[in-house]
Design a protein around this motif. Sequence first.
Motif, PDB file in Angstrom:
ATOM      1  N   PHE A   1      32.496  21.542  35.793  1.00  0.00           N
ATOM      2  CA  PHE A   1      33.101  23.117  36.101  1.00  0.00           C
ATOM      3  C   PHE A   1      32.010  24.184  36.329  1.00  0.00           C
ATOM      4  CE2 PHE A   1      33.459  25.516  32.352  1.00  0.00           C
ATOM      5  CZ  PHE A   1      33.127  24.619  31.451  1.00  0.00           C
ATOM      6  N   THR A   2      32.338  25.244  36.841  1.00  0.00           N
ATOM      7  CA  THR A   2      31.770  26.420  37.004  1.00  0.00           C
ATOM      8  C   THR A   2      32.281  27.611  36.944  1.00  0.00           C
ATOM      9  OG1 THR A   2      29.663  27.484  38.257  1.00  0.00           O
ATOM     10  CG2 THR A   2      31.627  26.597  39.368  1.00  0.00           C
ATOM     11  N   LEU A   3      31.829  28.819  36.769  1.00  0.00           N
ATOM     12  CA  LEU A   3      32.891  30.012  36.675  1.00  0.00           C
ATOM     13  C   LEU A   3      32.137  30.868  37.820  1.00  0.00           C
ATOM     14  CD1 LEU A   3      32.691  30.564  32.863  1.00  0.00           C
ATOM     15  CD2 LEU A   3      34.596  29.505  34.242  1.00  0.00           C
ATOM     16  N   LEU A   4      33.066  31.150  38.768  1.00  0.00           N
ATOM     17  CA  LEU A   4      32.446  31.984  39.981  1.00  0.00           C
ATOM     18  C   LEU A   4      32.758  33.261  39.747  1.00  0.00           C
ATOM     19  CD1 LEU A   4      33.947  30.186  43.186  1.00  0.00           C
ATOM     20  CD2 LEU A   4      31.733  29.943  42.019  1.00  0.00           C
ATOM     21  N   TYR A   5      31.721  34.404  39.945  1.00  0.00           N
ATOM     22  CA  TYR A   5      32.009  35.901  39.616  1.00  0.00           C
ATOM     23  C   TYR A   5      31.782  36.483  40.749  1.00  0.00           C
ATOM     24  CZ  TYR A   5      31.524  35.217  34.618  1.00  0.00           C
ATOM     25  OH  TYR A   5      31.812  35.029  33.286  1.00  0.00           O
ATOM     26  N   GLN A   6      32.037  35.541  42.149  1.00  0.00           N
ATOM     27  CA  GLN A   6      31.996  36.513  43.432  1.00  0.00           C
ATOM     28  C   GLN A   6      33.129  36.332  44.208  1.00  0.00           C
ATOM     29  OE1 GLN A   6      29.001  34.934  46.268  1.00  0.00           O
ATOM     30  NE2 GLN A   6      28.900  36.912  47.068  1.00  0.00           N
ATOM     31  N   LEU A   7      33.863  37.586  44.407  1.00  0.00           N
ATOM     32  CA  LEU A   7      35.153  37.466  45.058  1.00  0.00           C
ATOM     33  C   LEU A   7      34.860  38.065  46.418  1.00  0.00           C
ATOM     34  CD1 LEU A   7      38.084  38.683  42.763  1.00  0.00           C
ATOM     35  CD2 LEU A   7      37.321  36.441  43.417  1.00  0.00           C
ATOM     36  N   ARG A   8      35.351  37.385  47.498  1.00  0.00           N
ATOM     37  CA  ARG A   8      35.321  37.814  48.927  1.00  0.00           C
ATOM     38  C   ARG A   8      36.250  38.605  49.405  1.00  0.00           C
ATOM     39  NH1 ARG A   8      34.228  32.226  51.771  1.00  0.00           N
ATOM     40  NH2 ARG A   8      35.212  31.465  50.048  1.00  0.00           N
ATOM     41  N   ASP A   9      37.532  38.596  48.776  1.00  0.00           N
ATOM     42  CA  ASP A   9      38.492  39.613  49.177  1.00  0.00           C
ATOM     43  C   ASP A   9      38.987  40.632  48.087  1.00  0.00           C
ATOM     44  OD1 ASP A   9      40.811  40.715  49.916  1.00  0.00           O
ATOM     45  OD2 ASP A   9      42.129  39.068  50.406  1.00  0.00           O
ATOM     46  N   PRO A  10      38.782  41.790  48.343  1.00  0.00           N
ATOM     47  CA  PRO A  10      38.782  42.687  47.116  1.00  0.00           C
ATOM     48  C   PRO A  10      40.400  42.843  46.567  1.00  0.00           C
ATOM     49  CG  PRO A  10      38.074  43.857  49.318  1.00  0.00           C
ATOM     50  CD  PRO A  10      38.120  42.430  49.434  1.00  0.00           C
ATOM     51  N   LYS A  11      41.026  42.597  47.591  1.00  0.00           N
ATOM     52  CA  LYS A  11      42.716  42.678  47.580  1.00  0.00           C
ATOM     53  C   LYS A  11      43.149  41.490  46.629  1.00  0.00           C
ATOM     54  CE  LYS A  11      43.703  43.554  51.538  1.00  0.00           C
ATOM     55  NZ  LYS A  11      43.085  43.995  52.652  1.00  0.00           N
ATOM     56  N   SER A  12      42.355  40.495  46.578  1.00  0.00           N
ATOM     57  CA  SER A  12      42.726  39.004  45.997  1.00  0.00           C
ATOM     58  C   SER A  12      43.340  39.307  44.703  1.00  0.00           C
ATOM     59  CB  SER A  12      41.603  38.122  45.826  1.00  0.00           C
ATOM     60  OG  SER A  12      41.876  36.966  45.175  1.00  0.00           O
ATOM     61  N   MET A  13      44.311  38.518  44.265  1.00  0.00           N
ATOM     62  CA  MET A  13      44.808  38.570  42.918  1.00  0.00           C
ATOM     63  C   MET A  13      44.187  37.786  41.822  1.00  0.00           C
ATOM     64  SD  MET A  13      47.918  40.272  43.513  1.00  0.00           S
ATOM     65  CE  MET A  13      49.012  39.625  42.320  1.00  0.00           C
ATOM     66  N   ILE A  14      43.253  37.284  42.035  1.00  0.00           N
ATOM     67  CA  ILE A  14      42.350  36.192  41.375  1.00  0.00           C
ATOM     68  C   ILE A  14      41.371  37.153  40.715  1.00  0.00           C
ATOM     69  CG2 ILE A  14      40.750  34.381  41.263  1.00  0.00           C
ATOM     70  CD1 ILE A  14      41.786  33.509  44.258  1.00  0.00           C
TER      71      ILE A  14
ATOM     72  N   LEU B   1      49.670  26.888  43.170  1.00  0.00           N
ATOM     73  CA  LEU B   1      49.784  28.422  43.285  1.00  0.00           C
ATOM     74  C   LEU B   1      50.508  28.897  44.246  1.00  0.00           C
ATOM     75  CD1 LEU B   1      45.966  28.901  41.922  1.00  0.00           C
ATOM     76  CD2 LEU B   1      47.988  28.859  40.380  1.00  0.00           C
ATOM     77  N   GLU B   2      51.176  29.789  44.209  1.00  0.00           N
ATOM     78  CA  GLU B   2      51.812  30.332  45.418  1.00  0.00           C
ATOM     79  C   GLU B   2      51.384  31.829  45.837  1.00  0.00           C
ATOM     80  OE1 GLU B   2      56.282  30.106  44.984  1.00  0.00           O
ATOM     81  OE2 GLU B   2      56.158  32.013  46.672  1.00  0.00           O
ATOM     82  N   GLU B   3      50.611  31.641  47.032  1.00  0.00           N
ATOM     83  CA  GLU B   3      50.094  32.906  47.502  1.00  0.00           C
ATOM     84  C   GLU B   3      50.218  33.129  48.826  1.00  0.00           C
ATOM     85  OE1 GLU B   3      45.651  32.380  44.838  1.00  0.00           O
ATOM     86  OE2 GLU B   3      45.680  32.139  47.064  1.00  0.00           O
ATOM     87  N   GLY B   4      51.185  34.225  48.999  1.00  0.00           N
ATOM     88  CA  GLY B   4      52.020  34.474  50.321  1.00  0.00           C
ATOM     89  C   GLY B   4      52.540  33.392  50.904  1.00  0.00           C
TER      90      GLY B   4
END
Length: 152
Positions: A79-92, A134-137
Amino acid sequence: MPGNYGPLDDAHVFELYPDIQLSRDNIEHYRGLAQGRLLINRCHDCHHWIYPHRPMCPECWSWNVKPEEISGQGHIFMFTLLYQLRDPKSMIHEPVPVAAVELMEQKGLRYLSRIVDCAPEDITHDMPVRLTWLEEGDHLWPAFAPMPGSTG
Ligand SMILES: [Zn+2]
């Protein structure tokens, strides 16, 4: 609400996943995701599971390959931990734990997915996990959560 679709025709699957390059080899996988079922291609001659999606069995060269639903149980291979989000509005929220989950169906059959319901610092190699959604939209996405009782 996602996951409640009846039979989905190809046009509807294309509509649901405009950013994904759908092909004859992976469309059943995405049709399954839309319905809350994780389908992996399997050779119906030698029963070998095939992932990533391919039209031919790498074990026996058969073209008799069809999608089957997996049990949803496995363990974390890496596993890895990601620190880069592409969508600033993401709920993640960061970091996003992403793992190669080795599915119990077959040694070496690994599915890349998010890990949920577990603090990042509690994720360990070989931790038993099970499939969740996971329910997303309009979408359901597969993720894996620790088996009850598997974290300290
Ligand atoms: Zn085969």
